[in-house]
Structure formats: C-alpha cells, structure tokens
Motif scaffolding. Structure first.
Motif, PDB file in Angstrom:
ATOM      1  N   THR A 176      37.313  35.873  37.063  1.00  0.00           N
ATOM      2  CA  THR A 176      37.590  34.860  38.095  1.00  0.00           C
ATOM      3  C   THR A 176      38.217  33.594  37.517  1.00  0.00           C
ATOM      4  OG1 THR A 176      35.945  35.740  39.628  1.00  0.00           O
ATOM      5  CG2 THR A 176      36.475  33.406  39.846  1.00  0.00           C
ATOM      6  N   PRO A 177      37.744  33.074  36.364  1.00  0.00           N
ATOM      7  CA  PRO A 177      38.384  31.864  35.826  1.00  0.00           C
ATOM      8  C   PRO A 177      39.881  32.039  35.535  1.00  0.00           C
ATOM      9  CG  PRO A 177      36.314  32.295  34.691  1.00  0.00           C
ATOM     10  CD  PRO A 177      36.569  33.463  35.576  1.00  0.00           C
ATOM     11  N   LEU A 178      40.302  33.255  35.182  1.00  0.00           N
ATOM     12  CA  LEU A 178      41.733  33.466  34.944  1.00  0.00           C
ATOM     13  C   LEU A 178      42.523  33.445  36.251  1.00  0.00           C
ATOM     14  CD1 LEU A 178      40.614  34.487  32.101  1.00  0.00           C
ATOM     15  CD2 LEU A 178      42.795  35.717  31.984  1.00  0.00           C
ATOM     16  N   THR A 179      41.878  33.831  37.344  1.00  0.00           N
ATOM     17  CA  THR A 179      42.531  33.700  38.650  1.00  0.00           C
ATOM     18  C   THR A 179      42.721  32.224  38.978  1.00  0.00           C
ATOM     19  OG1 THR A 179      41.446  35.754  39.349  1.00  0.00           O
ATOM     20  CG2 THR A 179      42.424  34.420  41.065  1.00  0.00           C
ATOM     21  N   TYR A 180      41.681  31.411  38.722  1.00  0.00           N
ATOM     22  CA  TYR A 180      41.812  29.969  38.931  1.00  0.00           C
ATOM     23  C   TYR A 180      42.914  29.395  38.020  1.00  0.00           C
ATOM     24  CZ  TYR A 180      37.072  30.249  41.050  1.00  0.00           C
ATOM     25  OH  TYR A 180      35.969  30.557  41.826  1.00  0.00           O
ATOM     26  N   PHE A 181      42.920  29.834  36.777  1.00  0.00           N
ATOM     27  CA  PHE A 181      43.923  29.384  35.808  1.00  0.00           C
ATOM     28  C   PHE A 181      45.333  29.739  36.292  1.00  0.00           C
ATOM     29  CE2 PHE A 181      46.639  30.576  32.147  1.00  0.00           C
ATOM     30  CZ  PHE A 181      46.755  29.340  31.522  1.00  0.00           C
ATOM     31  N   ALA A 182      45.464  30.933  36.871  1.00  0.00           N
ATOM     32  CA  ALA A 182      46.776  31.389  37.351  1.00  0.00           C
ATOM     33  C   ALA A 182      47.350  30.443  38.398  1.00  0.00           C
ATOM     34  CB  ALA A 182      46.659  32.801  37.915  1.00  0.00           C
ATOM     35  N   ALA A 183      46.477  29.881  39.235  1.00  0.00           N
ATOM     36  CA  ALA A 183      46.959  28.959  40.273  1.00  0.00           C
ATOM     37  C   ALA A 183      47.648  27.745  39.648  1.00  0.00           C
ATOM     38  CB  ALA A 183      45.793  28.516  41.156  1.00  0.00           C
TER      39      ALA A 183
END
Length: 463
Positions: free
Chosen positions: A87-94
């Motif tokens: 999930t943190p990488l999804t946030y990072f992707a934004a």
C-alpha cells in the motif's frame, strides 16, 4: 450523467476509513466496478485526471483491481496500473507519477477471504462521509461517463532509490524480517539489503493464503517466529510487516516487543533534533509516557483520534513533521510524504539504531509501563457508540486527574490511565489500560469495570 440504473453495493462494506468486505459475498467484482465508476466521478468533480491503482498479494486482487480500473475508466478517468505492491508504494506512486490520486486494493491484515479499497483523491485520504458519498452517487445515478485510458507503470525502482537516497545506516546490521507472506515480501528484502542489512528472511514469499501466520504484527502471537529466529541466530533485531506493508512490528534481541507508542518515542527524539519545537501527533491509545518524552525534547505533544485517515488529515492540517498510532501506522512528514509506510518506518528505525553499537540497549532503555494489549468488548452493531455515550454522560471515576473525551473516554490518573472507545471498523468497544505498577493497573481496571457495568448491566468484559 448516466441514465442506466447503476449497481448499488451492500451498505456494510462502506467503512469509516476504507471499503472492505468478504470476497464474492459482499465485495464482488460487480460491486468494485460500480465503486470504481463512483470514485472516478468524484475524481472528475475534484479536477483529477488519473488514478494510480495497486494491489496487495491476495488471490482476489487481480480480478478486483481489474474491475476497479474498468469502473474508473468508465467514468472518464485514466488508470495507471502499478501491479502487486505494498500500500505505501501505491501512495508513493501518486506523488511519483503525478496523479495525486490512488487506490490500493487491499485486505490489509484481515483474513484471506477479505479484500478492500484504500482511496486517496487529490492528496486527500477518503474517510467517513466521503466514503458514504460514493454509495450515494450510485443510488442517485450521479455518475459521469467516458473512456479513460489504461497504462501500466513500475514504481519499485523509484521507491527503492528514493528511500535509499534518504536513509543512511551508520553500520551494517543483521536483522530478522518477517513479511507474513504479505505483499511487503515483494520489495522489503531488496530495500533492506540495499540499505546494508544482512537478513534472516521469514515468510517473504507473497502468498495470499497466509499459510504460516496471520500478517498482523500488532498481535504478539504473530511475532513468535521472529522471537524464535532472534534466539537461534546472531541477528540483533526483528522487524515484521502487516499484510499490505503499511504497519511495522519490532522485536528486541531478547524477545521483547517494542509496541508502536514506544517506537514513536525514538522517532520523535530523532525528528525533533532536526525540527526544534515540532509538533508530534499520536492517538488516544498511546502510552502516557509519550507526551512527557516529547515535551522534554522541546516538542509539542498532540493527542488525536484513532484512525489512519484521521491522523493523516490532522498531519496535513497542522504541518506536523511526525505522527504515529498504537496500531503501528507511522507517518513521517519530515524527509518523507506524510503517508503511513511500515517499510520506511523500519528503515528510519534502523538508521537511528545503527548509530549505537547495541540496538537492544537503546530499545530496552525507552520508558515503559505496566499495560494491557488492546482489549475488545464484542457487541451488536451500534451498541459500542451507545455504551461509550453513556460512560461520558453518567459514569463516575473517583480520583481521576482528567477525562479526555476526544475519541471515546480516556480517564487519566496520577499513576495510569484507562480508555474505552467505540471502534469505527467493527462493533466492539476498544479498551486499554496502563499504570506505573500492577496494583494501580488493577485499581484502574476495577474503576472501569464498575463504570461500564453500571451503564450497561450484564455486559461481558474481557478483563
């Protein structure tokens, strides 16, 4: 506006901080596609053009992420599929891809047959009424239509580069790492090796069946494998991640669990050394030792409501450099983006501990108290809020120094505290007790027992 009658998912999957349900029962492919179109419609209303979509390692992830992407695109919003990532990488992707919006398809630490959606639009985590509003859009047919594009992106290399360029260890460290067969296993070993760690890897293969233990490091029984590996090897510390990698568990060489409120002491001390007078936010479940620790180091201590979305909103509002929750969510704004990231928190912890030759001594030296884990009173839907409301209005707590009603009822005594708050995610009253010694703990629990049974006779207590 679309004219055809949209599918309206079951109301119980729309939770306080996310959407979550049992796959193929309440959370179906059809439901997720509908939610995708509602989310895409809301994104357009907020001027958002594209949404990054990632998913954890659950078996239902590919089908649900595909349905979500279809729904978002049907609303006329582009989707960037970043694949199977924490999930943190999804946030990072934004941030990295410039979408400012993202969704993680994740069941977090729930059983294998669950899945869900954690949603961010325009840099704001959706919670509460904003999540319920997605269902309203479906009921009213308040949906946009279009043909958004689908593209893929890989943000793993960029994430590794960003963390390793920021975090530097003063010496190599050997650690036990338990990913619990969650999605953190797809990238955490590579990250920590790049930081200069030697790893004893436990359950780092991503497996949505979670065959070894439940991926929830907040429960001591799920850390038993880490404790055993620390005894059997020369590793000096254990790290464990939850199912989607946004929470961290920490175990010392001699097997003591360092709960997140004590981890936050170390992080606060470190951050305040670079941000003098900074505000540190923590939730109502945290130790009473934390406020004094922060103030002694020149910081401003702010207690806040439990809930990762609520803490993130408070972080944004205040500009605080750091926040943390008893559940294990850590939010670094100093040097990072302010979202909860168990992998990054683990890296920052090792950065601090690597400055000492004895990580165990540093962790064991943190102030401690006699405390209970989180205890739950199981009730029917709606009852926990009513019980806590009655406590606020009717209960007497003799000898109390202060009553804090920010989120439930937290009663402070000279030698400890007791807390009763209604969970926003399940029909339980959450209890936590802490004191200077066992006798004080018993006394505070007795006071709460009397108060709770006086406002709700016959209730079954877990202590």
């Amino acid at each position: 506006m679309t004219q055809s009658k949209p599918f309206v998912p079951a109301p119980e999957i729309f939770k306080a901080y996310d959407i979550r349900g049992i796959v193929d029962k309440t959370l179906t492919v059809e439901a997720v596609r509908a939610i995708g179109q509602a989310l895409g419609s809301e994104a357009r209303a907020r001027g958002q053009k594209a949404i990054a979509v990632g998913r954890d390692g659950r078996l239902s992830g590919p089908a649900l992420a595909g349905a979500l992407a279809d729904g978002i695109r049907a609303a006329g919003v582009d989707v960037v599929d970043i694949g199977c990532v924490p999930t943190p990488l999804t946030y990072f992707a934004a941030y990295h891809l410039g979408t400012d919006s993202c969704v993680s398809v994740t069941g977090s630490h729930n059983p294998p047959d669950y899945n869900g959606l954690k949603m961010v639009l325009g840099g704001q985590t959706l919670y509460g009424e904003q999540i319920l509003d997605l269902r309203r859009r479906l009921i009213e047919g308040d949906l946009t239509e279009g043909a958004g594009e689908l593209r893929t992106a890989d943000v793993n290399a960029a994430y590794l580069e960003r963390v390793t360029s920021d975090v530097k260890l003063s010496r190599p460290m050997k650690i036990v790492m338990d990913c619990g067969n969650g999605v953190a296993g797809a990238i955490a070993p590579a990250l920590f090796k790049q930081l200069g760690c030697e790893l004893v890897e436990l359950f780092c293969e991503v497996d949505g069946n979670f065959p070894n233990h439940h991926p929830d490091p907040s429960k001591p029984e799920n850390l038993e494998d880490v404790v055993r590996a620390l005894k059997e090897t020369d590793a000096e510390l254990g790290l464990a991640f939850d199912g989607d990698g946004d929470r961290l568990g920490v175990v010392t060489k001699d097997g003591e669990i360092i709960f997140p409120d004590r981890q936050l002491m170390l992080f606060a001390e470190d951050v305040l050394s670079r941000v003098p007078g900074g505000e540190i936010i923590y939730d109502v479940k945290c130790t009473r030792n934390l406020a004094g620790w922060i103030k002694q180091r020149g910081g401003k201590a702010t207690m806040w409501n439990t809930g990762h979305a609520l803490v993130k909103a408070k972080l944004k509002e205040t500009g605080a450099p750091l926040a943390g929750e008893m559940s294990g969510h850590m939010f670094f704004k100093e040097r990072w983006y302010g979202f909860d990231d168990g992998l990054y928190a683990g890296a920052r912890l090792l950065e601090i501990l690597s400055r000492s030759g004895d990580a165990n001594a540093v962790l064991k030296g943190l102030p401690d108290a006699v405390s209970t884990p989180e205890l739950n009173i199981k009730m029917n839907e709606g009852e926990p809020f009513e019980l806590v409301k009655r406590l606020k209005e009717q209960a007497q707590f003799d000898g109390a120094v202060e009553r804090i009603t920010l989120d439930g009822v937290r009663v402070e005594y000279a030698d400890g505290f007791g807390l009763a708050r209604p969970s926003n995610t399940t029909p339980v009253v959450v209890l936590r007790f802490e004191a200077n010694d066992a006798a004080a703990l018993t006394r505070i629990q007795d006071a709460f027992r009397t108060a709770i049974t006086s406002v709700w006779p016959g209730v079954k207590l877990p202590f």
